[in-house]
Each structure stands twice: as C-alpha cells, then as structure tokens.
Design a protein around this motif. Structure first.
Motif, short mmCIF file in Angstrom:
data_model
loop_
_atom_site.label_atom_id
_atom_site.label_comp_id
_atom_site.label_asym_id
_atom_site.label_seq_id
_atom_site.Cartn_x
_atom_site.Cartn_y
_atom_site.Cartn_z
N ALA A 39 8.46 81.57 37.85
CA ALA A 39 8.25 82.77 37.04
C ALA A 39 9.52 83.08 36.27
N VAL A 40 9.84 82.23 35.31
CA VAL A 40 11.00 82.42 34.44
C VAL A 40 10.52 82.28 33.00
N PRO A 41 11.25 82.88 32.06
CA PRO A 41 10.83 82.76 30.66
C PRO A 41 11.05 81.35 30.14
N GLN A 116 17.63 80.31 44.25
CA GLN A 116 17.28 81.70 43.97
C GLN A 116 18.25 82.32 42.96
N GLU A 117 19.54 82.01 43.09
CA GLU A 117 20.52 82.51 42.14
C GLU A 117 20.23 81.98 40.74
N LEU A 118 19.86 80.70 40.64
CA LEU A 118 19.50 80.11 39.36
C LEU A 118 18.28 80.81 38.76
N ALA A 121 19.23 84.17 37.42
CA ALA A 121 19.99 84.04 36.17
C ALA A 121 19.08 83.67 35.00
N LEU A 122 18.12 82.79 35.24
CA LEU A 122 17.20 82.39 34.18
C LEU A 122 16.26 83.52 33.80
N SER A 123 16.03 84.43 34.72
CA SER A 123 15.15 85.58 34.45
C SER A 123 15.90 86.75 33.84
N GLY A 124 17.20 86.57 33.63
CA GLY A 124 18.01 87.64 33.04
C GLY A 124 18.57 88.61 34.05
N GLY A 125 18.46 88.28 35.34
CA GLY A 125 18.93 89.20 36.38
C GLY A 125 20.27 88.94 36.90
#
Length: 125
Positions: A39-41, A116-118, A121-125
């Motif tokens: 669930a990432v853009p 999870q960190e990746l 980061a990919l989700s803008g968080g």
C-alpha cells in the motif's frame, strides 16, 4: 494448530506462513494474481531505489562500502517488496535488481523493521 487456517499461522492456501516464505525464497511458490501487495503510491524506480539506498546505507556496517546480500535475501526482497510495489511492472529488470539489492540489505541488517521503515518512507511518513 487446529488445521482450519484461522488464527493458527496458516496462509489461505493451507501453507503455513513460514513455509510459504521459504518456498518463495526457493523459487517454488506459485504466483498469485491480484493487485499489488504494498500500500504505497506509484513511483519511478529511481525514486524508490533512492529511498531504499538511503535507508540501507544507514545500517550497513562501517567499512563495508558495497552491499553483498545473499541470494536468498535477494529472492526474499524481490518477492516481498519489489514485486509487490504497484509500479514494479513498469520498471526494467536492472532497476528491479538494484532495488532488490538495497531492500535485501535492509532485511539483512534490520529485518522486518527495515522493510516497515522503507514502506513508511515510500508512503511519505
């Protein structure tokens, strides 16, 4: 385990989760159709690679200037992260391999926390 597949660590097809992941690593798990698993853009490969590289370089031991993940970790990174990205079908094989390398380094040094960190980061968080 109760064999029902409910709440006992069983995957929907009856394989235990750890057996399914082991099969992915060995290359023996069946492909499943459906939407991307992450669930990432959507993003260009170079953007995703840059994020993974930045995170991985923070965890590589000092003095180790280039990642050398094992083939099993590369397979796991490809199966669980690279193939699950919604933009992956548009990326070249070389881009997919570069991303898998950096993701494998995260898995090697941080395990699930690195993945999870990746994803954050990919989700803008």
């Amino acid at each position: 385990m109760n064999g029902t597949g409910e709440g006992d660590g069983m995957a929907a097809d009856g394989l235990e989760v750890r057996d399914f992941i082991a099969a992915l690593v060995r290359g023996g798990a069946p492909s499943t159709a459906g939407p991307p698993g992450l669930a990432v853009p959507e993003a260009a490969a170079e953007e995703v690679i840059a994020v993974a590289r930045r995170l991985a370089l923070r965890v590589v031991p000092e003095g180790r200037w280039w990642p050398r993940p094992t083939p099993a970790l590369l397979d796991m990174a490809t199966a669980l992260v690279v193939d699950g990205h919604p933009s992956a079908p548009r990326w070249s094989q070389a881009e997919r391999q570069r991303l898998a390398t950096w993701v494998a380094v995260l898995i090697e040094h941080r395990g699930e926390d690195g993945v999870q960190e990746l994803l954050r980061a990919l989700s803008g968080g």
